[in-house]
Design a protein around this motif. Structure first.
Motif, PDB file in Angstrom:
ATOM      1  N   ASP A  50       0.825  -1.213   0.000  1.00  0.00           N
ATOM      2  CA  ASP A  50       0.000   0.000   0.000  1.00  0.00           C
ATOM      3  C   ASP A  50       0.859   1.262   0.000  1.00  0.00           C
ATOM      4  O   ASP A  50       0.455   2.292  -0.548  1.00  0.00           O
ATOM      5  N   LEU A  51       2.053   1.179   0.584  1.00  0.00           N
ATOM      6  CA  LEU A  51       2.961   2.324   0.548  1.00  0.00           C
ATOM      7  C   LEU A  51       3.487   2.559  -0.859  1.00  0.00           C
ATOM      8  O   LEU A  51       3.604   3.709  -1.311  1.00  0.00           O
ATOM      9  N   ILE A  52       3.789   1.490  -1.584  1.00  0.00           N
ATOM     10  CA  ILE A  52       4.226   1.626  -2.976  1.00  0.00           C
ATOM     11  C   ILE A  52       3.090   2.164  -3.842  1.00  0.00           C
ATOM     12  O   ILE A  52       3.315   2.949  -4.780  1.00  0.00           O
ATOM     13  N   LEU A  53       1.850   1.793  -3.504  1.00  0.00           N
ATOM     14  CA  LEU A  53       0.684   2.285  -4.242  1.00  0.00           C
ATOM     15  C   LEU A  53       0.250   3.683  -3.813  1.00  0.00           C
ATOM     16  O   LEU A  53      -0.744   4.201  -4.335  1.00  0.00           O
ATOM     17  N   LEU A  54       0.984   4.290  -2.879  1.00  0.00           N
ATOM     18  CA  LEU A  54       0.747   5.669  -2.442  1.00  0.00           C
ATOM     19  C   LEU A  54      -0.671   5.854  -1.886  1.00  0.00           C
ATOM     20  O   LEU A  54      -1.414   6.745  -2.310  1.00  0.00           O
ATOM     21  N   LYS A  55      -1.021   5.028  -0.915  1.00  0.00           N
ATOM     22  CA  LYS A  55      -2.318   5.181  -0.260  1.00  0.00           C
ATOM     23  C   LYS A  55      -2.168   6.108   0.938  1.00  0.00           C
ATOM     24  O   LYS A  55      -1.287   5.921   1.789  1.00  0.00           O
ATOM     25  N   ARG A  56      -3.042   7.101   0.993  1.00  0.00           N
ATOM     26  CA  ARG A  56      -2.952   8.120   2.035  1.00  0.00           C
ATOM     27  C   ARG A  56      -3.091   7.510   3.437  1.00  0.00           C
ATOM     28  O   ARG A  56      -2.419   7.939   4.377  1.00  0.00           O
ATOM     29  N   GLU A  57      -3.957   6.516   3.587  1.00  0.00           N
ATOM     30  CA  GLU A  57      -4.210   5.941   4.908  1.00  0.00           C
ATOM     31  C   GLU A  57      -2.984   5.239   5.482  1.00  0.00           C
ATOM     32  O   GLU A  57      -2.729   5.311   6.693  1.00  0.00           O
ATOM     33  N   VAL A  58      -2.201   4.559   4.635  1.00  0.00           N
ATOM     34  CA  VAL A  58      -1.034   3.856   5.152  1.00  0.00           C
ATOM     35  C   VAL A  58       0.045   4.846   5.577  1.00  0.00           C
ATOM     36  O   VAL A  58       0.807   4.593   6.525  1.00  0.00           O
ATOM     37  N   TYR A  59       0.118   6.003   4.915  1.00  0.00           N
ATOM     38  CA  TYR A  59       1.041   7.046   5.363  1.00  0.00           C
ATOM     39  C   TYR A  59       0.667   7.521   6.767  1.00  0.00           C
ATOM     40  O   TYR A  59       1.539   7.674   7.637  1.00  0.00           O
ATOM     41  N   ARG A  60      -0.600   7.772   6.991  1.00  0.00           N
ATOM     42  CA  ARG A  60      -1.039   8.244   8.306  1.00  0.00           C
ATOM     43  C   ARG A  60      -0.799   7.186   9.382  1.00  0.00           C
ATOM     44  O   ARG A  60      -0.467   7.521  10.519  1.00  0.00           O
ATOM     45  N   HIS A  61      -0.974   5.926   9.016  1.00  0.00           N
ATOM     46  CA  HIS A  61      -0.719   4.863   9.983  1.00  0.00           C
ATOM     47  C   HIS A  61       0.758   4.801  10.355  1.00  0.00           C
ATOM     48  O   HIS A  61       1.113   4.752  11.550  1.00  0.00           O
ATOM     49  N   LEU A  62       1.628   4.818   9.353  1.00  0.00           N
ATOM     50  CA  LEU A  62       3.059   4.674   9.616  1.00  0.00           C
ATOM     51  C   LEU A  62       3.644   5.901  10.309  1.00  0.00           C
ATOM     52  O   LEU A  62       4.536   5.777  11.154  1.00  0.00           O
ATOM     53  N   ILE A  63       3.156   7.080   9.969  1.00  0.00           N
ATOM     54  CA  ILE A  63       3.753   8.311  10.485  1.00  0.00           C
ATOM     55  C   ILE A  63       3.218   8.660  11.872  1.00  0.00           C
ATOM     56  O   ILE A  63       3.974   9.051  12.763  1.00  0.00           O
ATOM     57  N   TYR A  64       1.915   8.506  12.075  1.00  0.00           N
ATOM     58  CA  TYR A  64       1.301   8.989  13.312  1.00  0.00           C
ATOM     59  C   TYR A  64       0.899   7.882  14.280  1.00  0.00           C
ATOM     60  O   TYR A  64       0.892   8.104  15.493  1.00  0.00           O
ATOM     61  N   ASN A  65       0.534   6.716  13.776  1.00  0.00           N
ATOM     62  CA  ASN A  65      -0.064   5.696  14.644  1.00  0.00           C
ATOM     63  C   ASN A  65       0.835   4.503  14.926  1.00  0.00           C
ATOM     64  O   ASN A  65       0.522   3.708  15.813  1.00  0.00           O
ATOM     65  N   ARG A  66       1.900   4.356  14.187  1.00  0.00           N
ATOM     66  CA  ARG A  66       2.749   3.186  14.351  1.00  0.00           C
ATOM     67  C   ARG A  66       3.402   3.186  15.732  1.00  0.00           C
ATOM     68  O   ARG A  66       4.044   4.146  16.142  1.00  0.00           O
ATOM     69  N   GLY A  67       3.225   2.105  16.474  1.00  0.00           N
ATOM     70  CA  GLY A  67       3.871   1.962  17.762  1.00  0.00           C
ATOM     71  C   GLY A  67       3.106   2.535  18.939  1.00  0.00           C
ATOM     72  O   GLY A  67       3.620   2.528  20.066  1.00  0.00           O
ATOM     73  N   THR A  68       1.886   3.033  18.716  1.00  0.00           N
ATOM     74  CA  THR A  68       1.108   3.573  19.843  1.00  0.00           C
ATOM     75  C   THR A  68       0.591   2.424  20.715  1.00  0.00           C
ATOM     76  O   THR A  68       0.280   1.336  20.226  1.00  0.00           O
ATOM     77  N   GLU A  69       0.480   2.685  22.002  1.00  0.00           N
ATOM     78  CA  GLU A  69       0.067   1.653  22.942  1.00  0.00           C
ATOM     79  C   GLU A  69      -1.449   1.483  22.928  1.00  0.00           C
ATOM     80  O   GLU A  69      -2.194   2.456  22.784  1.00  0.00           O
ATOM     81  N   PRO A  70      -1.926   0.259  23.093  1.00  0.00           N
ATOM     82  CA  PRO A  70      -3.380   0.015  23.106  1.00  0.00           C
ATOM     83  C   PRO A  70      -3.979   0.303  24.474  1.00  0.00           C
ATOM     84  O   PRO A  70      -3.278   0.513  25.468  1.00  0.00           O
ATOM     85  N   ARG A  71      -5.284   0.282  24.538  1.00  0.00           N
ATOM     86  CA  ARG A  71      -5.993   0.384  25.801  1.00  0.00           C
ATOM     87  C   ARG A  71      -6.091  -1.015  26.421  1.00  0.00           C
ATOM     88  O   ARG A  71      -6.396  -1.989  25.731  1.00  0.00           O
ATOM     89  N   LYS A  72      -5.812  -1.092  27.708  1.00  0.00           N
ATOM     90  CA  LYS A  72      -5.905  -2.363  28.417  1.00  0.00           C
ATOM     91  C   LYS A  72      -7.329  -2.539  28.941  1.00  0.00           C
ATOM     92  O   LYS A  72      -7.868  -1.651  29.605  1.00  0.00           O
ATOM     93  N   ALA A  73      -7.923  -3.679  28.636  1.00  0.00           N
ATOM     94  CA  ALA A  73      -9.309  -3.914  29.055  1.00  0.00           C
ATOM     95  C   ALA A  73      -9.415  -4.186  30.544  1.00  0.00           C
ATOM     96  O   ALA A  73     -10.387  -3.818  31.190  1.00  0.00           O
ATOM     97  N   LEU A  74      -8.403  -4.840  31.119  1.00  0.00           N
ATOM     98  CA  LEU A  74      -8.437  -5.199  32.533  1.00  0.00           C
ATOM     99  C   LEU A  74      -7.594  -4.214  33.310  1.00  0.00           C
ATOM    100  O   LEU A  74      -6.370  -4.199  33.198  1.00  0.00           O
TER     101      LEU A  74
END
Length: 326
Positions: A50-74
């Motif tokens: 998707d990065l080679i296909l220049l999809k805007r969403e994958v850029y936002r994922h890799l730049i801003y969201n990659r490596g963010t911590e999840p919410r713990k349910a317990l």
């Protein structure tokens, strides 16, 4: 803070983890009501394609969201008490931001080492097609030539990134000034601009260069052949097409008239970089074009000083310049 890859609205968490890391639930964006980031469930190959296909969403994922911590349910009582302490939350968030900034620069360094080395090999193979086709002819002098090309690529990369970051600073200031003058009421700042940091610019450029380097690497390994598998040369018969217009149009793709490496490196590479910068800068395409042109100008000036030292002679220096300027 991560953002929704569809509408860029800030969101506290991208997904919730339950008893194990594989048992998760994607969070829904409160603004567009879509999943905030479905790419958290995708593998690296899907992200690369998707990065080679220049999809805007994958850029936002890799730049801003990659490596963010999840919410713990317990949660526990300690978790609840820490959530009630505002000062503790701010201190923890600041610490995470600093650590994430360090991790981002470390990722930029790793991408730079790998991609600049690949770029240097591609340029070396283009400047020395005889040696690149026969590995047995590799000598100590060849190592020196490759080292010069590698150093030239590093200096050019610094020049291009420096020019882009310099232009981005003024473009963002001008964009904010125009937006403040045109809007009568305070406009909502997008999540992209809220989370913007200048370290995202070189990261975006390196991600955008994957498309260019992938195609250039294929052209380096599998060069167009001037003869058939049997050894007889290809024969172009213009009389096969009755229209002279079609004949002239097809002749444009001849090897002696179209430099495919130049097209991929400058045209496609510039478009990919401009697309990525438009995602991270969140400004008008005209401003993004100006940023790319300033980066190209800085790179061209530096390449002019390096061409004779890197190429070794005037002919190789001209070939170096041909692949360094748009």
């Amino acid at each position: 803070m991560p953002i929704c890859i569809t509408c860029t609205h800030p969101i506290s968490h991208l997904y919730t983890v339950y008893e194990s890391a594989y048992n998760l639930r994607l969070e829904q964006c409160s603004k567009c009501l879509k999943f905030a980031d479905p790419y958290v469930e995708h593998d690296s190959l899907t992200l690369l394609l998707d990065l080679i296909l220049l999809k805007r969403e994958v850029y936002r994922h890799l730049i801003y969201n990659r490596g963010t911590e999840p919410r713990k349910a317990l949660g526990s009582k300690t978790d609840l008490d820490s959530e009630g302490s505002r000062e503790g939350e701010h201190a923890l968030a600041a610490t995470k931001d600093r650590q994430r900034e360090k991790d981002r620069w470390w990722l930029i360094l790793k991408l730079a080492c790998g991609l600049i080395t690949v770029d240097a090999f591609i340029r070396w193979a283009h400047l020395n097609p005889q040696i690149s086709a026969d590995v047995s002819r590799w000598t100590v002098e060849t190592n020196i030539v490759f080292l010069r090309i590698l150093i030239g690529c590093i200096i050019e990369t610094f020049a291009f990134h420096g020019g882009v970051m310099f232009a981005s600073y003024f473009v963002l200031a001008l964009s904010d000034f125009i937006r403040s003058r045109r809007s009568t009421s305070p406009a909502e700042i997008s999540g992209v601009r809220q989370q913007f940091k200048f370290s995202l610019i070189p990261l975006t450029i390196f991600y955008s260069s994957l498309t260019k380097l992938f195609l250039l690497f294929l052209l380096t390994i599998w060069r167009p052949s001037a003869s058939k598998p049997g050894g007889s040369p290809y024969y172009w018969d213009p009389s096969y097409y009755s229209s002279s217009l079609v004949t002239r149009a097809l002749e444009i793709w001849d090897e002696d008239k179209l430099d495919r490496e130049w097209v991929v490196r400058n045209v496609l590479g510039g478009m990919a970089t401009g697309f990525g910068l438009r995602v991270v800068l969140d400004c008008h395409p005209v401003f993004t074009t100006v940023v790319i042109l300033v980066g190209w100008l800085a790179k061209t000036v530096v390449a002019g000083f390096l061409k004779n030292w890197v190429g070794g002679d005037e002919h190789s220096g001209d070939k170096w310049m041909a692949h360094s300027i748009p």
